[in-house]
Design a protein around this motif. Structure first.
Motif, mmCIF file in Angstrom:
data_model
loop_
_atom_site.group_PDB
_atom_site.id
_atom_site.type_symbol
_atom_site.label_atom_id
_atom_site.label_comp_id
_atom_site.label_asym_id
_atom_site.label_seq_id
_atom_site.Cartn_x
_atom_site.Cartn_y
_atom_site.Cartn_z
ATOM 1 N N GLU A 339 0.837 -1.203 0.000
ATOM 2 C CA GLU A 339 0.000 0.000 0.000
ATOM 3 C C GLU A 339 0.871 1.252 0.000
ATOM 4 O OE1 GLU A 339 -3.096 0.152 2.879
ATOM 5 O OE2 GLU A 339 -3.829 -1.866 2.454
ATOM 6 N N SER A 356 -8.190 2.976 2.333
ATOM 7 C CA SER A 356 -9.562 2.524 2.079
ATOM 8 C C SER A 356 -9.570 1.021 1.897
ATOM 9 C CB SER A 356 -10.138 3.190 0.815
ATOM 10 O OG SER A 356 -9.451 2.743 -0.341
ATOM 11 N N ASP A 357 -10.750 0.430 2.024
ATOM 12 C CA ASP A 357 -10.881 -1.002 1.760
ATOM 13 C C ASP A 357 -10.554 -1.305 0.302
ATOM 14 O OD1 ASP A 357 -11.641 -1.389 4.359
ATOM 15 O OD2 ASP A 357 -13.796 -1.419 3.941
ATOM 16 N N THR A 360 -6.794 -1.614 -0.144
ATOM 17 C CA THR A 360 -6.311 -2.901 0.368
ATOM 18 C C THR A 360 -6.659 -4.029 -0.595
ATOM 19 O OG1 THR A 360 -6.545 -2.123 2.646
ATOM 20 C CG2 THR A 360 -6.438 -4.505 2.306
ATOM 21 N N SER A 384 -9.934 6.206 -10.626
ATOM 22 C CA SER A 384 -9.932 6.057 -9.174
ATOM 23 C C SER A 384 -9.473 4.644 -8.821
ATOM 24 C CB SER A 384 -11.335 6.288 -8.620
ATOM 25 O OG SER A 384 -12.203 5.234 -9.024
ATOM 26 N N GLU A 386 -11.119 2.504 -7.191
ATOM 27 C CA GLU A 386 -12.260 1.614 -7.451
ATOM 28 C C GLU A 386 -12.370 1.291 -8.941
ATOM 29 O OE1 GLU A 386 -12.759 3.561 -3.607
ATOM 30 O OE2 GLU A 386 -12.302 4.332 -5.624
#
Length: 845
Positions: A339, A356-357, A360, A384, A386
């Motif tokens: 990370e 953020s999840d 990870t 992003s 996501e």
């Protein structure tokens, strides 16, 4: 008298010195030498004056000048060298920028000494430049770029200096305390402290003449080697020499490249290089060796003399297989360091990535592979975190590196293709076939599904395309990183072997699941056999998905029917139930397999608290068992009928059926069956208020299961005794048995059992006055129940409500809520540890 002509503030110094002046004096004689020196001074002074420099001092054949700009000093040095080229005098020059103290007689300060030491490290015709000066010059001048010469330790200076050279001409190694040509890394090294420690210890060991860093492409071998070499300056005073081989295709060229790095003549052969290394303490860093093997390995063996002080640090995707070789397997980064790397590289591109999840998850999906993380970071100015996650199926082409990156590492695909091209055809075949395993496999599985030969599998492991994982108390497993697996899957699809290979994989999974289920139904200890399936969860999923996708009803039904105990012991009721329901819909055939599917559905639905669905499935399984008759087996048929009655809370009907099932299990010598029946009978006794009978049944069962080595049944019996003693209002005995269960439960590998044990411990501990601890354990139970979709039975819910009421009497509402909230972050292991603290018995009111 002062020197008002000298510049002040930020000043760039130029030091010059004649190389080989004594030799030149002997060669040309005193008169010619005096003329040569005079001409050399004229050329230097002219260049210095033309570009705004001021001569500070002259000593012998050395000149010291100062400039107000770094560019002026550099251009003066360039022009001076050009003017000296036709002469017999060769001059070394050094430039450094600083803020020295100006005095009446010149300059004072460390910057003066640094500039002089930099000049002294060079060779005739060479212009050396400090990092401070280089930062002011950007890329150099005209067709004279700045060449990074790496870090060097100079006499009387404590810290290493990064030096640059004007132009790209080749010169011998610098005359520094530990010269090197190590390239400057881009950014700091993230993590790797353990690996650096290991490499450092090996490089300090005189017996470790060859250290090879091995790992897959993109794992960070080169960056790690640079850091380790930089840290080894004191061990190798004669230099650390970088020899990059990525662009070299002919092994015959390597000897010349090594000789060139060492400053030897181009025609120097292996013998001359070996002698050079024998007489010195040198570290050779040979980067990207894999495509030049085995020829490169033979050369390294020839070059490294036995008993010499020199060593080689090699990076490769496979070992060199030399007797002197010490291997360092380079692993992926830790999750924390992965990370950090992604966040750091994104920040360099102007993108802030908060924790953020999704972050990870992304680093996990990228295998914590440094190259993949860096390439993903390059997309974050547009996407992003996501959005990158959503596009991971395209990772081999989506992620692209900088234009100046090594072509092999501009995309993940390029990195994988480089490794794939180095494989033989049989190795390529096994490589693509191994991609059908979703979570790795044992050697036996690889042999069964992929026709793996040990030598071929070992070759893929050694070439870092497959990783070997040593499992405690079980056989080693072999697996691919997800990025490598994606590339291998593509190769499998192209080969025309995919359907056949996946069918073989699914058949192997079915056979394994059925073998485990057969032993469970025979009554052997559950934890022993379910352990065989524990590492195969993803393979189980892949096989059943293949069966659903191809409409292979028999394959799906066989696998699904074999797994209910597995799902129970893993706390995955929802997933297991979904599989069972789909399998039941796939084929309505009323056979033994359907009966087992229905029985499994009844158990999993019950654990979820869906009592209507559970009862329906249990009744259907019992009815089918009756109609199938003797084919089912007496014990299984009675158990299904007894279970159906129990799920309807028909204790009057259930109890005699379980008694009969117990007798049938004895006839079959079914250990799990006998224990299960006694546990069910004890449950009925407790539910009907006959707690003494429950205690007797459990007291009979406990030594029996211990004699059979049934850890899960033993833990279940102890938990049931804790429950029973709670009903008998003997909380100290309940705590004692819950603690005993906590010692056995880890062997059972059943998280639902751990939760149930914590529940009954909490009730008993609360009665002994342990309100705060009980509230925390209650919070841990509530969190685990939510995560595992584990419902309380109605009678358990009543006990839970009584417990909460008691805690509300002992604690304030705020205190109770705080303890429960704290407990939700504990996890089952920490909550179990909390149980073990001594209780000072004080019966609660």
């Amino acid at each position: 008298m002062g020197r008002p002509d000298l510049p002040s503030g930020t000043v760039t110094f130029l030091f010059t010195d004649v190389e080989g002046s004594t030799r030149l004096l002997h060669e040309v004689g005193e008169a010619a030498y005096a003329d040569a020196l005079s001409e050399h001074r004229r050329i230097l002074r002219d260049a210095i004056a033309r570009h705004g420099g001021i001569e500070v001092d002259t000593e012998g054949d050395a000149i010291f000048a100062a400039f107000t700009t770094a560019l002026g000093a550099l251009v003066a040095a360039r022009d001076a060298q050009a003017g000296l080229e036709p002469t017999a005098v060769r001059v070394r020059m050094g430039l450094h920028t600083g803020t020295p103290l100006r005095t009446d007689e010149g300059y004072v300060g460390l910057d003066v000494h640094r500039a002089a030491r930099i000049a002294a490290a060079g060779h005739g015709g060479q212009v050396l430049i400090s990092a401070t000066t280089a930062a002011l010059l950007n890329s150099g001048i005209d067709d004279h770029p700045l060449t990074d010469l790496g870090e060097h330790r100079l006499k009387d200076l404590t810290a290493a200096e990064r030096l640059y050279q004007l132009g790209a001409e080749k010169y011998p190694p610098l005359k520094s305390l530990s010269p090197s040509n190590l390239p400057e890394p881009v950014g700091p090294l993230i993590g790797r402290s353990a690996e650096l420690l290991e490499i450092g210890e090996l490089l300090r060991d005189s017996a470790a003449r060859l250290v090879t860093l091995v790992g897959p492409g993109g794992i960070g071998k080169t960056r790690l080697a640079l850091e380790a070499a930089a840290a080894a300056a004191s061990r190798f005073p004669n230099g650390r020499w970088w020899v990059p081989l990525a662009s070299v295709r002919d092994p015959a060229l390597v000897s010349g490249l090594i000789g060139q790095a060492l400053g030897l003549a181009e025609e120097a052969g292996p013998a001359a290089i070996s002698q050079h290394l024998r007489d010195r303490r040198v570290l050779l860093i040979v980067d990207n060796a894999e495509h030049l093997l085995p020829a490169l390995a033979e050369l390294v063996a020839e070059l490294l003399p036995t008993g010499g002080g020199s060593s080689a640090l090699v990076t490769s995707r496979e070992p060199l297989y030399l007797e002197a070789e010490r291997l360092v397997r380079v692993p992926v980064l830790s999750e924390t360091d992965a990370e950090r790397l992604l966040v750091t590289r994104a920040a360099a591109l102007g993108v802030a990535v908060p924790p953020s999840d999704a972050l990870t998850t992304l680093v996990r999906r990228l295998d914590r592979l440094p190259l993949a993380l860096q390439l993903a970071a390059a997309r974050l100015p547009i996407l992003s975190v996501e959005q990158v996650l959503e596009r991971l199926s395209q990772r081999l082409d989506l992620f692209a590196g900088a234009r100046d990156a090594d072509p092999r590492q501009r995309t993940l695909r390029a990195t994988m293709e480089w490794s794939h091209e180095l494989l033989s055809e049989p190795e390529r075949t096994l490589f693509r076939r191994m991609s059908v395993f979703a979570s790795g496999c044992t050697l036996e599985a690889a042999e069964a599904v992929c026709d793996a030969k040990i030598d071929l599998l070992q070759a893929l492991v050694e070439r870092s395309l497959i990783e070997r994982h040593n499992e405690a108390d079980s056989a080693p497993r072999f697996a691919m990183l997800e990025s490598i697996s994606q590339f291998a899957v593509e190769r499998l699809a192209e080969s025309g072997e995919e359907s056949e290979t996946r069918l073989g994989h699914a058949a192997w999974v079915r056979d394994l699941a059925e073998r485990v289920d057969e032993r469970l139904r025979a009554g052997e200890p559950e934890e022993r056999w379910v352990a065989l399936l524990n590492p195969e969860l993803d393979n189980l999923r892949a096989a059943i998905d293949f069966g659903f996708g191809g409409g292979d009803a028999q394959l799906v039904r066989a696998i699904a029917a074999a797994l209910p105990t597995f799902w129970v012991m893993h706390g995955r009721s929802a997933e297991g139930r979904a599989w069972l329901e789909r399998a039941l819909q796939l084929d309505p055939t009323e056979d033994e397999t359907r009966r087992r599917l229905l029985g499994g559905l009844a158990i999993l639905a019950y654990l979820q608290g869906d009592y209507a669905a559970s009862t329906t499935a249990a009744d259907a399984a019992a009815d089918l068992a009756t109609r199938l008759g003797p084919a089912v087996g007496r014990y299984a048929g009675l158990r299904d009928r007894a279970r159906a009655a129990l799920m309807r809370d028909d204790f009057v009907a259930a109890e005699p059926l379980f008694e009969e099932a117990l007798a049938a299990a004895r006839e079959d010598d079914n250990g799990i069956g006998m224990s299960s029946c006694r546990l069910s009978l004890a449950n009925i006794a407790n539910r009907t208020g006959r707690h003494a009978r429950a205690e007797a049944l459990l007291g009979e069962n406990l030594p029996f299961v211990r004699s059979r080595g049934q850890a899960r049944c033993e833990a279940t019996s102890l938990v049931a005794l804790a429950e029973t003693f709670t009903y008998l209002d003997r909380p100290a005995a309940a705590v004692e048995h819950a603690l005993a269960a906590a010692e056995v439960a880890p062997q059972a590998a059943d998280p639902l059992l751990l939760i149930e044990n914590l529940r009954w411990y909490a009730v008993a501990a609360a009665r002994l006055g342990e309100a705060e601890r009980t509230a925390r354990i209650l919070g841990a139970c509530e969190q685990a129940e939510a995560e595992m979709d584990a419902a309380l039975e109605p009678h358990e819910q009543a006990v839970r409500e009584d417990l909460v009421s008691a805690l509300r009497r002992a604690l304030t509402d705020a205190g109770l809520q705080a303890e429960r909230t704290s407990g939700r972050s504990l996890g089952l292991a920490a909550a179990t540890d909390l149980m073990r603290a001594p209780i000072v018995a004080r019966e609660s009111a």
